[in-house]
Design a protein around this motif. Structure first.
Motif, PDB file in Angstrom:
ATOM      1  N   GLY A 136     -58.883 -58.023-104.384  1.00  0.00           N
ATOM      2  CA  GLY A 136     -59.832 -58.707-103.526  1.00  0.00           C
ATOM      3  C   GLY A 136     -59.736 -58.234-102.084  1.00  0.00           C
ATOM      4  O   GLY A 136     -58.920 -57.379-101.736  1.00  0.00           O
ATOM      5  N   LEU A 137     -60.589 -58.789-101.224  1.00  0.00           N
ATOM      6  CA  LEU A 137     -60.564 -58.444 -99.805  1.00  0.00           C
ATOM      7  C   LEU A 137     -59.508 -59.278 -99.097  1.00  0.00           C
ATOM      8  O   LEU A 137     -59.366 -60.479 -99.356  1.00  0.00           O
ATOM      9  CB  LEU A 137     -61.935 -58.704 -99.177  1.00  0.00           C
ATOM     10  N   LYS A 138     -58.780 -58.641 -98.188  1.00  0.00           N
ATOM     11  CA  LYS A 138     -57.726 -59.324 -97.460  1.00  0.00           C
ATOM     12  C   LYS A 138     -57.972 -59.226 -95.965  1.00  0.00           C
ATOM     13  O   LYS A 138     -58.472 -58.210 -95.464  1.00  0.00           O
ATOM     14  CB  LYS A 138     -56.351 -58.715 -97.799  1.00  0.00           C
ATOM     15  N   LEU A 139     -57.598 -60.280 -95.242  1.00  0.00           N
ATOM     16  CA  LEU A 139     -57.717 -60.313 -93.788  1.00  0.00           C
ATOM     17  C   LEU A 139     -56.386 -60.020 -93.110  1.00  0.00           C
ATOM     18  O   LEU A 139     -56.292 -60.074 -91.889  1.00  0.00           O
ATOM     19  CB  LEU A 139     -58.256 -61.682 -93.347  1.00  0.00           C
ATOM     20  N   THR A 140     -55.367 -59.733 -93.906  1.00  0.00           N
ATOM     21  CA  THR A 140     -54.045 -59.390 -93.394  1.00  0.00           C
ATOM     22  C   THR A 140     -53.860 -57.876 -93.448  1.00  0.00           C
ATOM     23  O   THR A 140     -54.571 -57.178 -94.173  1.00  0.00           O
ATOM     24  CB  THR A 140     -52.950 -60.051 -94.236  1.00  0.00           C
ATOM     25  N   PRO A 141     -52.878 -57.338 -92.711  1.00  0.00           N
ATOM     26  CA  PRO A 141     -52.550 -55.915 -92.855  1.00  0.00           C
ATOM     27  C   PRO A 141     -52.176 -55.596 -94.302  1.00  0.00           C
ATOM     28  O   PRO A 141     -51.778 -56.482 -95.070  1.00  0.00           O
ATOM     29  CB  PRO A 141     -51.357 -55.731 -91.911  1.00  0.00           C
ATOM     30  N   LEU A 188     -51.690 -57.838-106.192  1.00  0.00           N
ATOM     31  CA  LEU A 188     -51.365 -57.578-104.794  1.00  0.00           C
ATOM     32  C   LEU A 188     -50.309 -56.482-104.669  1.00  0.00           C
ATOM     33  O   LEU A 188     -50.425 -55.579-103.825  1.00  0.00           O
ATOM     34  CB  LEU A 188     -50.877 -58.861-104.120  1.00  0.00           C
ATOM     35  N   VAL A 189     -49.284 -56.556-105.500  1.00  0.00           N
ATOM     36  CA  VAL A 189     -48.218 -55.554-105.457  1.00  0.00           C
ATOM     37  C   VAL A 189     -48.772 -54.179-105.827  1.00  0.00           C
ATOM     38  O   VAL A 189     -48.453 -53.167-105.190  1.00  0.00           O
ATOM     39  CB  VAL A 189     -47.055 -55.959-106.384  1.00  0.00           C
ATOM     40  N   ARG A 190     -49.623 -54.140-106.848  1.00  0.00           N
ATOM     41  CA  ARG A 190     -50.219 -52.857-107.246  1.00  0.00           C
ATOM     42  C   ARG A 190     -51.105 -52.278-106.141  1.00  0.00           C
ATOM     43  O   ARG A 190     -51.284 -51.059-106.046  1.00  0.00           O
ATOM     44  CB  ARG A 190     -51.024 -53.027-108.538  1.00  0.00           C
ATOM     45  N   SER A 191     -51.666 -53.138-105.304  1.00  0.00           N
ATOM     46  CA  SER A 191     -52.534 -52.667-104.219  1.00  0.00           C
ATOM     47  C   SER A 191     -51.741 -52.179-103.012  1.00  0.00           C
ATOM     48  O   SER A 191     -52.340 -51.699-102.037  1.00  0.00           O
ATOM     49  CB  SER A 191     -53.484 -53.784-103.792  1.00  0.00           C
ATOM     50  N   GLY A 192     -50.420 -52.318-103.056  1.00  0.00           N
ATOM     51  CA  GLY A 192     -49.591 -51.827-101.960  1.00  0.00           C
ATOM     52  C   GLY A 192     -48.908 -52.887-101.127  1.00  0.00           C
ATOM     53  O   GLY A 192     -48.185 -52.574-100.179  1.00  0.00           O
ATOM     54  N   VAL A 193     -49.102 -54.160-101.457  1.00  0.00           N
ATOM     55  CA  VAL A 193     -48.450 -55.238-100.716  1.00  0.00           C
ATOM     56  C   VAL A 193     -46.942 -55.180-100.936  1.00  0.00           C
ATOM     57  O   VAL A 193     -46.473 -55.079-102.069  1.00  0.00           O
ATOM     58  CB  VAL A 193     -49.005 -56.614-101.156  1.00  0.00           C
ATOM     59  N   ARG A 194     -46.171 -55.271 -99.854  1.00  0.00           N
ATOM     60  CA  ARG A 194     -44.718 -55.217 -99.939  1.00  0.00           C
ATOM     61  C   ARG A 194     -44.056 -56.546 -99.552  1.00  0.00           C
ATOM     62  O   ARG A 194     -42.853 -56.694 -99.625  1.00  0.00           O
ATOM     63  CB  ARG A 194     -44.163 -54.100 -99.037  1.00  0.00           C
ATOM     64  N   GLU A 195     -44.880 -57.485 -99.110  1.00  0.00           N
ATOM     65  CA  GLU A 195     -44.338 -58.809 -98.757  1.00  0.00           C
ATOM     66  C   GLU A 195     -45.333 -59.886 -99.161  1.00  0.00           C
ATOM     67  O   GLU A 195     -46.491 -59.859 -98.741  1.00  0.00           O
ATOM     68  CB  GLU A 195     -44.037 -58.906 -97.261  1.00  0.00           C
ATOM     69  N   ILE A 248     -50.321 -63.372-111.965  1.00  0.00           N
ATOM     70  CA  ILE A 248     -51.288 -62.292-112.163  1.00  0.00           C
ATOM     71  C   ILE A 248     -51.854 -61.842-110.814  1.00  0.00           C
ATOM     72  O   ILE A 248     -51.997 -60.635-110.545  1.00  0.00           O
ATOM     73  CB  ILE A 248     -52.413 -62.745-113.114  1.00  0.00           C
ATOM     74  N   GLU A 249     -52.151 -62.807-109.932  1.00  0.00           N
ATOM     75  CA  GLU A 249     -52.620 -62.446-108.588  1.00  0.00           C
ATOM     76  C   GLU A 249     -51.541 -61.666-107.843  1.00  0.00           C
ATOM     77  O   GLU A 249     -51.840 -60.671-107.168  1.00  0.00           O
ATOM     78  CB  GLU A 249     -53.004 -63.696-107.800  1.00  0.00           C
ATOM     79  N   GLU A 280     -60.521 -65.268 -97.534  1.00  0.00           N
ATOM     80  CA  GLU A 280     -60.397 -64.043 -98.329  1.00  0.00           C
ATOM     81  C   GLU A 280     -61.115 -64.180 -99.670  1.00  0.00           C
ATOM     82  O   GLU A 280     -61.776 -63.242-100.133  1.00  0.00           O
ATOM     83  CB  GLU A 280     -58.922 -63.713 -98.548  1.00  0.00           C
ATOM     84  N   ARG A 281     -61.013 -65.335-100.292  1.00  0.00           N
ATOM     85  CA  ARG A 281     -61.653 -65.533-101.595  1.00  0.00           C
ATOM     86  C   ARG A 281     -63.175 -65.563-101.479  1.00  0.00           C
ATOM     87  O   ARG A 281     -63.891 -65.027-102.330  1.00  0.00           O
ATOM     88  CB  ARG A 281     -61.126 -66.820-102.233  1.00  0.00           C
ATOM     89  N   ILE A 282     -63.667 -66.189-100.415  1.00  0.00           N
ATOM     90  CA  ILE A 282     -65.110 -66.203-100.201  1.00  0.00           C
ATOM     91  C   ILE A 282     -65.617 -64.791 -99.916  1.00  0.00           C
ATOM     92  O   ILE A 282     -66.621 -64.342-100.480  1.00  0.00           O
ATOM     93  CB  ILE A 282     -65.473 -67.157 -99.039  1.00  0.00           C
ATOM     94  N   LEU A 283     -64.909 -64.079 -99.040  1.00  0.00           N
ATOM     95  CA  LEU A 283     -65.313 -62.718 -98.697  1.00  0.00           C
ATOM     96  C   LEU A 283     -65.292 -61.798 -99.919  1.00  0.00           C
ATOM     97  O   LEU A 283     -66.180 -60.953-100.089  1.00  0.00           O
ATOM     98  CB  LEU A 283     -64.392 -62.165 -97.609  1.00  0.00           C
ATOM     99  N   THR A 284     -64.270 -61.966-100.750  1.00  0.00           N
ATOM    100  CA  THR A 284     -64.177 -61.140-101.957  1.00  0.00           C
ATOM    101  C   THR A 284     -65.390 -61.350-102.851  1.00  0.00           C
ATOM    102  O   THR A 284     -66.005 -60.397-103.338  1.00  0.00           O
ATOM    103  CB  THR A 284     -62.884 -61.459-102.731  1.00  0.00           C
ATOM    104  N   GLN A 285     -65.773 -62.612-103.064  1.00  0.00           N
ATOM    105  CA  GLN A 285     -66.926 -62.886-103.928  1.00  0.00           C
ATOM    106  C   GLN A 285     -68.219 -62.371-103.309  1.00  0.00           C
ATOM    107  O   GLN A 285     -69.096 -61.843-104.009  1.00  0.00           O
ATOM    108  CB  GLN A 285     -67.032 -64.391-104.212  1.00  0.00           C
ATOM    109  N   LEU A 286     -68.335 -62.489-101.990  1.00  0.00           N
ATOM    110  CA  LEU A 286     -69.518 -61.964-101.325  1.00  0.00           C
ATOM    111  C   LEU A 286     -69.628 -60.454-101.521  1.00  0.00           C
ATOM    112  O   LEU A 286     -70.714 -59.921-101.785  1.00  0.00           O
ATOM    113  CB  LEU A 286     -69.489 -62.307 -99.831  1.00  0.00           C
ATOM    114  N   ARG A 287     -68.512 -59.749-101.420  1.00  0.00           N
ATOM    115  CA  ARG A 287     -68.538 -58.306-101.624  1.00  0.00           C
ATOM    116  C   ARG A 287     -68.850 -57.958-103.078  1.00  0.00           C
ATOM    117  O   ARG A 287     -69.578 -57.003-103.355  1.00  0.00           O
ATOM    118  CB  ARG A 287     -67.207 -57.681-101.209  1.00  0.00           C
ATOM    119  N   VAL A 288     -68.286 -58.749-104.009  1.00  0.00           N
ATOM    120  CA  VAL A 288     -68.593 -58.526-105.428  1.00  0.00           C
ATOM    121  C   VAL A 288     -70.098 -58.619-105.658  1.00  0.00           C
ATOM    122  O   VAL A 288     -70.672 -57.861-106.455  1.00  0.00           O
ATOM    123  CB  VAL A 288     -67.840 -59.551-106.308  1.00  0.00           C
TER     124      VAL A 288
END
Length: 405
Positions: free
Chosen positions: A140-145, A188-195, A183-184, A33-41
């Motif tokens: 960042g980009l996530k590979l989870t739901p 995540l919570v602000r992006s809609g993560v509930r777990e 901070i991370e 996820e961290r690699i993908l996020t930087q690639l998209r950035v």
């Protein structure tokens, strides 16, 4: 990524395209996820097939021999279908194994070596970034739901379990500053993560390497320590937006007792993933397991007395070198008494580089499989019995806003 014919490189006026194959455990998934996020950035487009990719990154696993073979097969497929492959991850720590089979891969790097991956991609495919068009979510980009995410709090491990080679791949424990973790988590919570699934190689040891250094978050001074981290994470939950905080890879050190009251108070999810691995003291000593002398049964019973809703998950190894039938029966007795909710079990298999390979009296594979079947048959009955108790159960707490669990 489906196998398709290799395509020609994209024309210069198109966004550079990267294919990605992610293998292994949740910790490796976070690395991806961290690699993908930087690639998209940096403006790279992430594509789902070999023929549309200009380069392919394969994040490997190397924990057990079957995982090594799966990783090598994935590299081979990427080489055959695309030909421009960057390899990273745990198996990357054994570069000679990869080079012997695939000498033409572009680059090989070890786990969590994000810089090397990006450098290799840049060399093959220079970035073309438009800050007005190439936007990345704050989390960042996530590979989870969307509803859950892994929160990795550290890298590496200080233990030297004889069946494990992770320290040789990921190194000793390196804890992230608690403020960075929080901070991370906020993002995540602000992006809609509930777990949030809190992960590491040894969650209980979080902060040991930095002597539980204190950091500031929300005008609070918080120690880099599991208990304080859990308490701070619970502050991200609210009645209107309840947050599940689930702990994984928790070793049964004494201070784990400190988080059970938080579970009883519904601050964090009443769930513990504790890899006990065995119950016999001699086998645990041969495994060089941390907390091997802990009175685990007594502690499990004490935890459940304080928090009756506690769900316990664990993993075990059967057929470890030298394991006698009596020692295996002791493990079965542990299951009967502990009444764990969810359990995974593996028949021991040699891992290249593991110290356990040097132990005498290996167990016949047929005996291993027999013990594995007996173990899982017993645990299936225990799990079924515990689950049946919850049929029709209604409970109101901050984790169940609709009063149904």
């Amino acid at each position: 990524m489906p196998a398709q014919a290799m395509s020609n490189p994209a024309p210069p006026n198109l966004d550079p395209k990267v294919g990605f194959v992610s293998l292994g455990c949740p910790k490796a998934l976070v690395d991806s996820e961290r690699i993908l996020t930087q690639l998209r950035v940096e403006g790279y487009e992430i594509v789902p097939s070999y023929n549309s990719a200009d380069v392919v990154v394969v994040n490997t696993c190397g924990f057990i021999d079957s995982a090594v073979e799966e990783s090598l097969e994935a590299i081979g497929e990427a080489m055959a279908e695309n030909g421009k492959v960057v390899v990273t991850g745990c198996l990357g720590a054994r570069a000679e194994t990869i080079r012997a089979r695939f000498p033409d891969v572009l680059s090989i790097s070890g786990p969590a070596d994000y810089a090397s991956v990006l450098t290799a991609v840049h060399k093959q495919l220079p970035p073309k970034h438009d800050p007005f068009l190439n936007l990345v979510p704050p989390a960042g980009l996530k590979l989870t739901p969307r509803h859950y995410a892994y929160l990795k709090i550290s890298e590496g491990c200080n233990h030297r379990c004889t069946f494990c080679i992770i320290p040789s791949m990921r190194g000793d424990l390196v804890s992230r500053p608690v403020s960075d973790v929080l901070i991370e988590a906020e993002k995540l919570v602000r992006s809609g993560v509930r777990e949030l699934l809190v992960i590491s190689q040894d969650t209980s040891a979080y902060g040991v390497d930095v002597r539980y250094a204190e950091h500031t978050w929300r005008d609070q001074s918080i120690k880099t320590r599991m208990t304080e981290l859990c308490d701070a994470l619970s502050q991200l939950s609210s009645p209107l937006n309840p947050l599940w905080i689930r702990l994984h890879y928790v070793y049964p050190y004494p201070h784990v007792d400190e988080i059970i009251p938080m579970m009883a108070e519904n601050k964090i999810l009443p769930y513990l993933d504790i890899p006990f691995q065995h119950a016999n003291p001699r086998i645990l000593k041969l495994m060089k397991r941390p907390a091997a002398s802990a009175k685990n049964l007594e502690r499990v019973q004490a935890w459940r007395k304080l928090c009756p809703d506690l769900t316990l998950r664990s993993t075990f190894i059967v057929g470890f070198p030298g394991e006698t039938e009596a020692e295996f029966e002791e493990l079965l007795d542990f299951l009967r008494t502990a009444q764990l909710d969810r359990v995974g079990c593996f028949a021991y298999s040699p891992v290249t580089g593991a110290k356990a390979n040097e132990l005498p009296d290996p167990i016949d594979p047929a005996v291993q499989q027999d013990r594995l079947a007996r173990f899982m048959a017993l645990q299936a009955k225990i799990s079924s019995k515990r689950l049946k108790r919850k049929v029709g159960w209604t409970k109101t707490n901050r984790f169940c806003p609709n009063s149904r669990c």
